[in-house]
Design a protein around this motif. Structure first.
Motif, PDB file in Angstrom:
ATOM      1  N   ARG A 277      -6.191 -29.888 -34.401  1.00 22.96           N
ATOM      2  CA  ARG A 277      -6.266 -30.240 -35.818  1.00 22.96           C
ATOM      3  C   ARG A 277      -6.017 -29.001 -36.667  1.00 22.96           C
ATOM      4  O   ARG A 277      -6.607 -27.949 -36.432  1.00 22.96           O
ATOM      5  CB  ARG A 277      -7.649 -30.804 -36.121  1.00 22.96           C
ATOM      6  CG  ARG A 277      -7.820 -31.198 -37.546  1.00 22.96           C
ATOM      7  CD  ARG A 277      -9.205 -31.750 -37.780  1.00 22.96           C
ATOM      8  NE  ARG A 277      -9.320 -32.090 -39.176  1.00 22.96           N
ATOM      9  CZ  ARG A 277      -9.749 -33.251 -39.622  1.00 22.96           C
ATOM     10  NH1 ARG A 277     -10.135 -34.174 -38.782  1.00 22.96           N
ATOM     11  NH2 ARG A 277      -9.815 -33.471 -40.912  1.00 22.96           N
ATOM     12  N   VAL A 278      -5.161 -29.159 -37.669  1.00 26.98           N
ATOM     13  CA  VAL A 278      -4.899 -28.085 -38.625  1.00 26.98           C
ATOM     14  C   VAL A 278      -5.115 -28.654 -40.019  1.00 26.98           C
ATOM     15  O   VAL A 278      -4.525 -29.670 -40.380  1.00 26.98           O
ATOM     16  CB  VAL A 278      -3.465 -27.529 -38.496  1.00 26.98           C
ATOM     17  CG1 VAL A 278      -3.218 -26.475 -39.564  1.00 26.98           C
ATOM     18  CG2 VAL A 278      -3.232 -26.957 -37.111  1.00 26.98           C
ATOM     19  N   ASP A 279      -5.995 -28.011 -40.776  1.00 27.40           N
ATOM     20  CA  ASP A 279      -6.269 -28.411 -42.150  1.00 27.40           C
ATOM     21  C   ASP A 279      -5.826 -27.296 -43.080  1.00 27.40           C
ATOM     22  O   ASP A 279      -5.971 -26.123 -42.767  1.00 27.40           O
ATOM     23  CB  ASP A 279      -7.769 -28.638 -42.361  1.00 27.40           C
ATOM     24  CG  ASP A 279      -8.301 -29.796 -41.540  1.00 27.40           C
ATOM     25  OD1 ASP A 279      -7.711 -30.884 -41.626  1.00 27.40           O
ATOM     26  OD2 ASP A 279      -9.295 -29.602 -40.830  1.00 27.40           O
TER      27      ASP A 279
ATOM     28  N   THR B 150      -8.492 -26.214 -35.488  1.00 24.01           N
ATOM     29  CA  THR B 150      -9.535 -26.493 -34.512  1.00 24.01           C
ATOM     30  C   THR B 150      -8.853 -26.980 -33.245  1.00 24.01           C
ATOM     31  O   THR B 150      -8.117 -27.963 -33.257  1.00 24.01           O
ATOM     32  CB  THR B 150     -10.511 -27.568 -35.022  1.00 24.01           C
ATOM     33  OG1 THR B 150     -11.024 -27.162 -36.287  1.00 24.01           O
ATOM     34  CG2 THR B 150     -11.661 -27.763 -34.049  1.00 24.01           C
ATOM     35  N   CYS B 151      -9.098 -26.280 -32.149  1.00 20.09           N
ATOM     36  CA  CYS B 151      -8.518 -26.623 -30.855  1.00 20.09           C
ATOM     37  C   CYS B 151      -9.339 -27.718 -30.191  1.00 20.09           C
ATOM     38  O   CYS B 151     -10.497 -27.941 -30.549  1.00 20.09           O
ATOM     39  CB  CYS B 151      -8.506 -25.372 -29.982  1.00 20.09           C
ATOM     40  SG  CYS B 151      -7.727 -25.636 -28.361  1.00 20.09           S
ATOM     41  N   HIS B 152      -8.760 -28.357 -29.192  1.00 16.56           N
ATOM     42  CA  HIS B 152      -9.468 -29.403 -28.458  1.00 16.56           C
ATOM     43  C   HIS B 152     -10.730 -28.886 -27.788  1.00 16.56           C
ATOM     44  O   HIS B 152     -11.660 -29.633 -27.529  1.00 16.56           O
ATOM     45  CB  HIS B 152      -8.553 -30.062 -27.424  1.00 16.56           C
ATOM     46  CG  HIS B 152      -8.098 -29.126 -26.346  1.00 16.56           C
ATOM     47  ND1 HIS B 152      -8.820 -28.903 -25.206  1.00 16.56           N
ATOM     48  CD2 HIS B 152      -6.997 -28.346 -26.265  1.00 16.56           C
ATOM     49  CE1 HIS B 152      -8.180 -28.027 -24.447  1.00 16.56           C
ATOM     50  NE2 HIS B 152      -7.060 -27.673 -25.072  1.00 16.56           N
ATOM     51  N   CYS B 153     -10.810 -27.575 -27.550  1.00 14.68           N
ATOM     52  CA  CYS B 153     -11.989 -26.992 -26.901  1.00 14.68           C
ATOM     53  C   CYS B 153     -13.093 -26.668 -27.904  1.00 14.68           C
ATOM     54  O   CYS B 153     -14.187 -26.283 -27.523  1.00 14.68           O
ATOM     55  CB  CYS B 153     -11.610 -25.735 -26.134  1.00 14.68           C
ATOM     56  SG  CYS B 153     -11.231 -24.312 -27.178  1.00 14.68           S
ATOM     57  N   GLY B 154     -12.794 -26.805 -29.200  1.00 11.00           N
ATOM     58  CA  GLY B 154     -13.779 -26.517 -30.231  1.00 11.00           C
ATOM     59  C   GLY B 154     -13.613 -25.157 -30.875  1.00 11.00           C
ATOM     60  O   GLY B 154     -14.267 -24.859 -31.866  1.00 11.00           O
TER      61      GLY B 154
END
Length: 56
Positions: free
Chosen positions: A10-12, A23-27
């Motif tokens: 996710r990129v905001d 935010t990467c899939h790993c947190g």
């Protein structure tokens, strides 16, 4: 963005700035002004990543 393996990236954009927050899939989280830098960081997993620890 979701990969075929189900990983979610996710990129905001932070309104009023030139800053992107990823935010990467790993947190793990990262901020950058350059979109290319942001995606290179995300796709370089696990280098440069430190997953955040859930505090409960």
């Amino acid at each position: 963005m979701s990969t075929p393996t189900g990983e979610v990236y996710r990129v905001d954009w932070l309104p009023g700035t030139d800053v992107l927050h990823g935010t990467c899939h790993c947190g793990a989280e990262h901020t950058a002004q350059d979109p290319v830098e942001m995606w290179e960081w995300m796709l370089a997993h696990p280098e440069g990543h430190e997953a955040r620890e859930d505090v409960r």
